[in-house]
Write a protein that holds these residues in place. Structure first.
Motif, PDB file in Angstrom:
ATOM      1  N   ILE A  61      70.986  36.215  21.356  1.00  0.00           N
ATOM      2  CA  ILE A  61      71.645  37.157  20.998  1.00  0.00           C
ATOM      3  C   ILE A  61      70.792  37.946  20.657  1.00  0.00           C
ATOM      4  N   TRP A  62      71.046  37.599  18.746  1.00  0.00           N
ATOM      5  CA  TRP A  62      71.147  37.509  17.678  1.00  0.00           C
ATOM      6  C   TRP A  62      69.350  37.769  17.510  1.00  0.00           C
ATOM      7  N   LEU A  63      68.817  36.102  17.213  1.00  0.00           N
ATOM      8  CA  LEU A  63      67.596  36.296  16.431  1.00  0.00           C
ATOM      9  C   LEU A  63      65.925  37.185  17.401  1.00  0.00           C
ATOM     10  N   LYS A  64      66.934  36.582  18.782  1.00  0.00           N
ATOM     11  CA  LYS A  64      64.788  36.145  19.333  1.00  0.00           C
ATOM     12  C   LYS A  64      65.203  37.176  19.739  1.00  0.00           C
ATOM     13  N   ARG A  65      65.531  38.683  19.410  1.00  0.00           N
ATOM     14  CA  ARG A  65      64.680  39.931  20.199  1.00  0.00           C
ATOM     15  C   ARG A  65      64.462  40.494  18.638  1.00  0.00           C
ATOM     16  N   TRP A  66      65.151  39.388  17.216  1.00  0.00           N
ATOM     17  CA  TRP A  66      64.934  40.846  16.360  1.00  0.00           C
ATOM     18  C   TRP A  66      63.879  40.251  15.561  1.00  0.00           C
ATOM     19  N   THR A  67      63.329  38.896  15.380  1.00  0.00           N
ATOM     20  CA  THR A  67      62.820  38.538  13.901  1.00  0.00           C
ATOM     21  C   THR A  67      61.652  37.442  14.435  1.00  0.00           C
ATOM     22  N   PRO A  68      60.620  37.398  13.845  1.00  0.00           N
ATOM     23  CA  PRO A  68      59.491  35.599  14.242  1.00  0.00           C
ATOM     24  C   PRO A  68      59.707  34.870  13.643  1.00  0.00           C
ATOM     25  N   GLN A  69      61.225  34.580  12.889  1.00  0.00           N
ATOM     26  CA  GLN A  69      61.645  33.094  12.790  1.00  0.00           C
ATOM     27  C   GLN A  69      62.698  32.407  13.624  1.00  0.00           C
ATOM     28  N   ASN A  70      62.637  33.760  14.987  1.00  0.00           N
ATOM     29  CA  ASN A  70      63.446  33.204  15.746  1.00  0.00           C
ATOM     30  C   ASN A  70      62.999  31.777  16.455  1.00  0.00           C
ATOM     31  N   ILE A  71      62.234  31.479  16.023  1.00  0.00           N
ATOM     32  CA  ILE A  71      62.606  29.886  16.431  1.00  0.00           C
ATOM     33  C   ILE A  71      62.914  28.937  15.348  1.00  0.00           C
ATOM     34  N   ASP A 114      54.202  40.102  27.352  1.00  0.00           N
ATOM     35  CA  ASP A 114      55.201  41.134  28.647  1.00  0.00           C
ATOM     36  C   ASP A 114      56.385  40.784  27.742  1.00  0.00           C
ATOM     37  N   ALA A 115      57.020  40.310  27.578  1.00  0.00           N
ATOM     38  CA  ALA A 115      58.509  40.034  27.421  1.00  0.00           C
ATOM     39  C   ALA A 115      58.983  41.303  26.120  1.00  0.00           C
ATOM     40  N   GLY A 116      58.038  41.311  25.214  1.00  0.00           N
ATOM     41  CA  GLY A 116      59.024  42.063  23.797  1.00  0.00           C
ATOM     42  C   GLY A 116      59.303  41.047  23.235  1.00  0.00           C
ATOM     43  N   VAL A 117      58.852  39.888  23.373  1.00  0.00           N
ATOM     44  CA  VAL A 117      60.068  38.523  22.477  1.00  0.00           C
ATOM     45  C   VAL A 117      59.020  39.235  20.918  1.00  0.00           C
ATOM     46  N   PRO A 118      59.273  38.666  20.234  1.00  0.00           N
ATOM     47  CA  PRO A 118      58.580  38.898  18.439  1.00  0.00           C
ATOM     48  C   PRO A 118      58.804  37.465  18.122  1.00  0.00           C
ATOM     49  N   MET A 119      57.938  36.473  19.046  1.00  0.00           N
ATOM     50  CA  MET A 119      57.192  35.676  19.073  1.00  0.00           C
ATOM     51  C   MET A 119      56.199  35.674  17.713  1.00  0.00           C
ATOM     52  N   LEU A 120      55.820  35.118  16.673  1.00  0.00           N
ATOM     53  CA  LEU A 120      55.606  35.242  15.138  1.00  0.00           C
ATOM     54  C   LEU A 120      53.649  35.160  15.826  1.00  0.00           C
ATOM     55  N   THR A 121      53.307  35.002  16.949  1.00  0.00           N
ATOM     56  CA  THR A 121      51.832  35.235  17.499  1.00  0.00           C
ATOM     57  C   THR A 121      52.014  36.542  17.881  1.00  0.00           C
ATOM     58  N   VAL A 122      52.799  37.506  18.193  1.00  0.00           N
ATOM     59  CA  VAL A 122      52.671  38.790  18.093  1.00  0.00           C
ATOM     60  C   VAL A 122      52.902  39.488  17.487  1.00  0.00           C
ATOM     61  N   THR A 123      53.761  38.714  16.781  1.00  0.00           N
ATOM     62  CA  THR A 123      54.161  39.985  14.985  1.00  0.00           C
ATOM     63  C   THR A 123      52.675  39.883  14.178  1.00  0.00           C
ATOM     64  N   HIS A 124      53.224  38.604  13.662  1.00  0.00           N
ATOM     65  CA  HIS A 124      52.050  38.641  12.395  1.00  0.00           C
ATOM     66  C   HIS A 124      50.725  38.020  13.318  1.00  0.00           C
ATOM     67  N   GLY A 125      50.348  37.501  14.878  1.00  0.00           N
ATOM     68  CA  GLY A 125      48.806  37.987  15.142  1.00  0.00           C
ATOM     69  C   GLY A 125      48.236  35.933  15.126  1.00  0.00           C
ATOM     70  N   ARG A 126      47.766  35.574  15.935  1.00  0.00           N
ATOM     71  CA  ARG A 126      47.183  34.053  16.091  1.00  0.00           C
ATOM     72  C   ARG A 126      47.051  33.479  14.992  1.00  0.00           C
ATOM     73  N   ARG A 127      46.087  33.769  14.300  1.00  0.00           N
ATOM     74  CA  ARG A 127      45.817  33.492  12.435  1.00  0.00           C
ATOM     75  C   ARG A 127      46.951  33.069  11.752  1.00  0.00           C
ATOM     76  N   ALA A 128      48.358  33.880  11.896  1.00  0.00           N
ATOM     77  CA  ALA A 128      49.144  32.970  10.511  1.00  0.00           C
ATOM     78  C   ALA A 128      49.761  32.331  11.641  1.00  0.00           C
ATOM     79  N   THR A 129      49.960  32.161  12.969  1.00  0.00           N
ATOM     80  CA  THR A 129      51.071  31.255  13.577  1.00  0.00           C
ATOM     81  C   THR A 129      49.849  29.833  13.563  1.00  0.00           C
ATOM     82  N   ARG A 130      48.740  29.963  13.485  1.00  0.00           N
ATOM     83  CA  ARG A 130      47.886  29.022  12.930  1.00  0.00           C
ATOM     84  C   ARG A 130      47.986  27.524  11.837  1.00  0.00           C
TER      85      ARG A 130
END
Lengths: 313, 53
Positions: free
Chosen positions: A139-149, A203-219
């Motif tokens: 409810i709280w973190l998943k849609r709000w922060t890339p630190q969700n995971i 597509d789902a608008g979930v702020p995963m790190l890949t979406v918010t900080h880019g794929r290089r940062a995720t790697r």
């Protein structure tokens, strides 16, 4: 059109028993059952076999309840993502209200019966796990922060602590280590998935790190977490839940896992596109083996210790 | 449509009803087993000091 055909049309999409079972996320439940079982057996206090069996069952039911409540809350996201659009709620076979009712009922059932079967520390931990997964993560973190995971991963890390608490009635450094092992493993596991399921989270608008900080940062993050995880996993080998068997498994798997993380870190998007994310997919598959092998090794050490052979003693 | 004929919906629901039935039987078996284990282990016996008082 006959009456019969009208009925058939109305009930065509009716839920089967398997749909209700799917609400409980059986694959996640298998991880919960396995790690809770390891936590229970690794504890230094023996448990009556039947009490142990039903306790694991109640932990699984609590985990399943979290899954149902997560599906109730995330039905809109699930409908958009390819990986989840066939789940019972977005597919229209089970209503959101039904999933909510099943989730709440099973959560109460699992927690109360775990308390009655074992102790209220274990039941309290299970209740907190359900609360953490549903309220804090879904409810709280998943849609709000890339630190969700990162933070949400704690929910999946509690089962071995609950298993340990079933046996001992408390919390110990060893059970916290098992928690930390899953906690540190979760981010690289999911970020690898996010790299090759690329459009789904966007597509789902979930702020995963890949979406918010880019794929290089995720790697970069995958490599950073994997280094920390390797240090922790190998360090655990020198504690009372570890031993020669665990340490051997940990050294081999962490070497492979680190190599996988370095491979991902060295690649760019063009290289990944060229082989359809082969290294990322391989790392994700290895991450599943990684966790099962580490907890399997803890289980072997616990089994050997019954014959005076496990651990460093 | 005669009353004796089984409707397709009933066939489809049989699996669900059977599943729910088996779950209920399992719950009864678990509660019964748990009670037997707890009682035979003496989990519900009053502590000795309470008995003496």
């Amino acid at each position: 059109m006959t009456d019969t055909s009208i009925d058939n049309h109305a009930y065509e999409n009716e839920a089967q028993f398997g749909d209700y079972f799917a609400l409980l996320k059986p694959r996640v439940m298998s991880l919960v059952v396995f790690t809770a079982f390891v936590g229970l057996l690794a504890a230094p206090v023996p448990v009556h076999p039947f009490i142990g069996f039903v306790s694991i069952l109640f932990i699984a039911i609590g985990g399943g309840a979290s899954g149902a409540l997560n599906m109730w809350w995330d039905a809109d996201i699930d409908a958009v993502m390819k990986r989840t659009r066939n789940r019972p709620i977005p597919a229209g076979r089970v209503s959101g209200d039904t999933a909510l009712a099943i989730g709440v009922a099973l959560a109460a059932f699992g927690v109360i019966f775990l308390g009655l079967a074992s102790n209220w520390v274990a039941a309290g931990l299970l209740a907190f796990t359900i609360f953490f997964y549903v309220v804090i993560y879904s409810i709280w973190l998943k849609r709000w922060t890339p630190q969700n995971i990162v933070i949400g991963g704690a929910a999946g890390a509690f089962p071995p602590m609950i298993g340990w608490a079933v046996a001992t009635g408390g919390i110990a450094p060893e059970s916290i280590l098992m928690f930390t092992l899953i906690f540190m493993w979760t981010p690289p596991h999911f970020w690898a998935l996010a790299l090759f399921m690329r459009s789904d989270y966007d597509d789902a608008g979930v702020p995963m790190l890949t979406v918010t900080h880019g794929r290089r940062a995720t790697r970069n993050h995958i490599l950073g977490y994997t280094i920390l995880l390797a240090a922790l996993a190998i360090g655990t080998g020198f504690t009372s839940v570890g031993g020669p068997v665990y340490l051997s498994v940990a050294v081999v798997l962490n070497a492979l896992f680190l190599k996988g993380a370095v491979d991902i870190w060295r690649r760019d998007e063009d290289m990944s596109e060229a082989d359809n994310f082969a290294a990322e997919r391989k790392f994700f598959k290895l991450s599943l083996l990684y966790l099962f092998a580490h907890f399997g090794a803890i289980l072997i050490e616990a089994g050997l210790s019954r014959f005076g052979l496990g651990g460093w003693a | 449509m005669s009353f004796g004929q089984q409707h397709e919906i009933h066939k489809r629901r049989f699996g669900r009803n059977l599943g729910v039935g088996l779950v209920l039987v399992a719950v009864i078996a678990i509660v019964f087993g748990l009670t037997v284990v707890k009682v035979t282990r003496g989990d519900y016996e009053a502590p000795r000091s309470e008995v003496q008082n």
